[in-house]
Enzyme design. Structure first.
Site, PDB file in Angstrom:
ATOM      1  N   GLU A  98      58.981  91.020  54.383  1.00 32.74           N
ATOM      2  CA  GLU A  98      59.128  92.434  54.026  1.00 32.74           C
ATOM      3  C   GLU A  98      57.884  93.208  54.428  1.00 32.74           C
ATOM      4  OE1 GLU A  98      61.320  93.124  50.147  1.00 32.74           O
ATOM      5  OE2 GLU A  98      60.168  91.319  49.720  1.00 32.74           O
ATOM      6  N   HIS A 150      66.782  83.775  46.654  1.00 33.19           N
ATOM      7  CA  HIS A 150      67.326  84.072  47.985  1.00 33.19           C
ATOM      8  C   HIS A 150      67.060  82.967  49.007  1.00 33.19           C
ATOM      9  CE1 HIS A 150      67.746  87.828  46.040  1.00 33.19           C
ATOM     10  NE2 HIS A 150      66.576  88.322  46.326  1.00 33.19           N
TER      11      HIS A 150
END
Ligand code: BG6
Length: 516
Positions: free
Chosen positions: A244, A268
C-alpha cells in the site's frame, strides 16, 4: 466509439448484470452505522446492489449506533457516502439514490442497554410488516471489535438471534479483526456460537470478494493447463505481495494495537496463500472449499523462535517521499495518534514452508506494508527454468505467472521469445489478460459481492470458526516474539520497498523480490 471499444463496453454491461442475482427480501442492520466502514464501504455497496437490481425488490436498512441521529439525517449521510464512495456510474444515478435512501432508518442506542435492542426489535417488526420482509434479518457488526460480544449478547436477550417464524433466516456478519490473537479468537468464537449456529455466521474478509481473488480458483480449476504444473515439480517459489502507498491515515487508535501481521497477514495474505496452495475441492461450495483451505493452513510449518529469527522480517516506516513527489512523508512515529516510541510494525515479510506432497520444498514469500512505492496486490508463481538450455550462452530465468489482484486486475505470463533477426537471441515477453480491457469493468466493490452472498446464504467466501483459529495459530508465535523482542525502528524510508533485511531474506535463497 470504435467497434472494439463498443463490444468491450457491452461485455462490461452484461458482465455487471449477470454476476449477482437478487437476494431474498430482508432487513439489514448495520451496527456501528455512524462509523467509517459503514460510510465508505457498506452503504455504497448496498446502494450499488440496489442500483443493479441485485438486492431484493423489498428491503430495509437500519443503521444502529450510539450517535443520536434522525432517519432523515442518516439518509442524508447515505446520499453523501454514495456520491463519494459508490462505484463510478452507479453514483451518478440521482433518482435511484433518492429511491434507495427511502429504505434507510436509524436507531440510536447504547450497546449495553437492553432498551436500545427492544427499540431495534420494534423497528424491525414495523418495517417487516410495512414492507413484507418475511422476517429475514442480516446483522452486520461494523463496530469496534470490543463491542462484538456485547451486541451478540443483547441480540440474544432481545430474542433477535433466532428466526421469528421458523421459515425466515437470521444471519450475522462479523468484520475483521476477528480477535487479536488465538486466545481471543477462540473466546469470540465461543461467544458467537453460544448464540448463533455456525451456518448463521459470516466472518468476512473483503479480499475474498475481489473478482481477481475468486478468479484464482477459476484459473486453477476451470482450466486444464495450469493445474498439472501447479506443484513442486514445476514451481520454484511463490511471492504474495499486498503493498500500500497509504500510511496509517486516521486509524492510529486501531493500528497501534494491531500492526501489519494482525491487520494483513493473519487475514488477507493468508487467505490468498490458502487459495494458491489448496487442493481442488470436489465442488464449489462452502464446505468443500473451506475444508481444502484449512488443510493448507494446517500444513504450513509452525514458526519457532529460530525460524522467526531467520524467516520473518518486520519494519516500520521512517520519513521519506513518495515516487515523483518530493514532499516529505512523515515517519510512522510522527503520525497523529501514534506513540513516539511505537513498536508497531507497518511492514512484514515472511518465508513459509508448506509441508505437504504438493509444496514440499517450495518457499512461499509473503510481504505486506504501508507507505511502499506502489499500491499493488499480486500473486506471482515463479516456475523453474528449463532443465536444459539448448540456446547456449543465454541465461534464461523461469516463467512467471502473475495474478494482479489490484489495481490493474488481470493475469500476465512471461515467457521467452526469439528476437527478430538472424541471430538466435531471446528476450522475455509477457502475455496479458486485463479485466478492464476484456470486460470493461473497473475495480468493483468486494463488499457488494459479499453482502449479496450473505443475503443469498452462500458462505463459500467467508471464514469458518476453525479457519480463523488456524490462521491465528500460525501467526501467534510471531506476535509473541515481536512482543518480547525490541525492534530497531524505523528501518525503512516511506516510499521504499521495505527494510533491507527483507531483501536479504530472498537473497539468502538466491532469489529476489519482484518489482511489481
Ligand atoms: C483492511 C486493513 O482490512 O484492508 C487496512 O485493515 C488495509 O489496513 C486494507 O488498508 C486494504 O484493503 P484494500 O482492499 O484497500 O487493498
Amino acid at each position: 466509439m470504435t467497434p472494439g471499444k463498443r463490444s468491450a463496453a457491452k461485455a462490461g454491461a452484461n458482465f455487471k448484470k449477470s454476476y449477482i442475482t437478487a437476494a431474498d427480501p430482508c432487513t439489514i442492520v448495520i451496527f456501528g452505522a455512524s462509523g467509517d466502514l459503514s460510510r465508505r464501504k457498506l452503504v455504497p455497496a448496498l446502494y450499488g446492489l440496489a442500483a443493479q437490481d441485485c438486492l431484493a425488490r423489498r428491503f430495509a436498512i437500519i443503521g444502529f449506533a450510539r450517535t443520536p441521529m434522525t432517519d432523515e439525517a442518516f439518509q442524508a449521510s447515505a446520499v453523501d457516502s454514495v456520491k463519494k464512495f459508490a462505484d463510478a456510474g452507479a453514483a451518478q444515478q440521482e433518482e435511484k439514490c433518492a429511491e434507495f435512501v427511502k429504505a434507510l432508518a436509524y436507531v440510536a442506542g447504547e450497546y449495553h442497554r437492553p432498551e436500545a435492542f427492544e427499540k431495534l426489535k420494534q423497528r424491525l417488526e414495523e418495517l417487516d410488516r410495512a414492507h413484507k420482509l418475511q422476517g429475514n434479518r442480516l446483522f452486520y457488526l461494523a463496530t469496534p471489535p470490543d463491542v462484538y460480544p456485547l451486541v451478540i449478547e443483547q441480540l440474544e436477550k432481545a430474542g433477535l438471534a433466532r428466526n421469528p417464524n421458523g421459515k425466515s433466516w437470521v444471519r450475522i456478519v462479523i468484520e475483521k479483526p476477528y480477535g487479536r490473537d488465538l486466545a481471543s479468537a477462540k473466546k469470540l468464537n465461543q461467544a458467537v456460537l453460544k448464540v448463533f449456529d455456525e451456518e448463521q455466521v459470516y466472518r468476512i474478509d473483503h479480499y475474498l470478494g475481489k473478482d481477481t481473488v475468486q478468479n484464482l480458483m477459476v484459473l486453477r480449476f476451470g482450466n486444464g493447463i495450469f493445474e498439472p504444473l501447479w506443484n513442486r515439480n514445476y514451481v520454484d517459489h511463490v511471492q504474495i505481495t499486498a503493498a500500500e502507498t497509504l500510511g496509517v491515515e486516521q486509524r492510529a487508535a486501531f493500528y497501534e494495537t494491531a500492526g501489519a501481521t494482525r491487520d494483513m497477514i493473519q487475514s488477507h495474505v493468508l487467505q490468498l496463500t490458502s487459495l494458491v496452495a489448496m487442493e481442488p475441492p470436489a465442488t464449489f461450495d462452502a464446505t468443500a472449499v473451506r475444508n481444502e483451505k484449512i488443510k493448507v493452513l494446517q500444513s504450513i510449518r509452525p514458526f519457532t523462535e529460530q525460524s522467526i529469527m531467520t524467516d520473518v522480517v518486520r519494519g516500520q516506516y521512517g520519513p521519506g517521499s513518495s515516487r515523483g513527489d518530493s514532499s516529505l512523508l512523515s515517519a510512522y512515529r510522527k503520525e497523529p495518534g501514534v506513540a513516539k516510541d511505537s513498536r508497531t510494525e507497518t511492514y512484514v515479510a515472511a518465508r513459509l514452508q508448506i509441508d505437504n506432497w504438493r509444496w514440499a520444498g517450495v518457499p512461499f514469500y509473503l510481504r505486506t506494508g504501508k507507505r511502499l512505492p506502489d499500491r499493488v496486490s499480486e500473486i506471482a508463481i515463479q516456475f523453474r527454468s528449463a532443465p536444459h538450455m539448448v540456446f547456449r550462452g543465454q541465461g534464461l530465468a523461469g516463467n512467471t505467472l502473475v495474478l494482479n489482484v489490484q489495481p490493474d486486475e488481470g493475469i500476465s505470463i512471461s515467457f521467452h521469445a526469439k528476437l527478430p533477426g538472424q541471430e538466435m537471441k531471446l528476450k522475455p515477453v509477457t502475455m496479458d489478460f486485463s479485466y478492464q480491457k476484456e470486460f470493461g469493468a473497473g475495480e468493483r466493490s468486494a463488499y457488494a459481492t459479499l453482502l449479496n452472498d450473505c443475503m443469498r446464504g452462500d458462505a463459500t467466501l467467508f471464514d469458518r470458526a476453525d479457519g480463523v483459529e488456524a490462521a491465528w495459530a500460525l501467526v501467534n508465535p510471531i506476535l509473541d516474539w515481536f512482543e518480547s523482542h525490541k525492534p530497531k525502528f524505523p528501518n525503512y524510508a516511506a516510499g521504499t520497498w521495505g527494510p533491507y533485511e527483507a531483501d536479504k531474506l530472498l537473497e539468502r535463497d538466491g532469489r529476489h523480490w519482484r518489482k511489481p
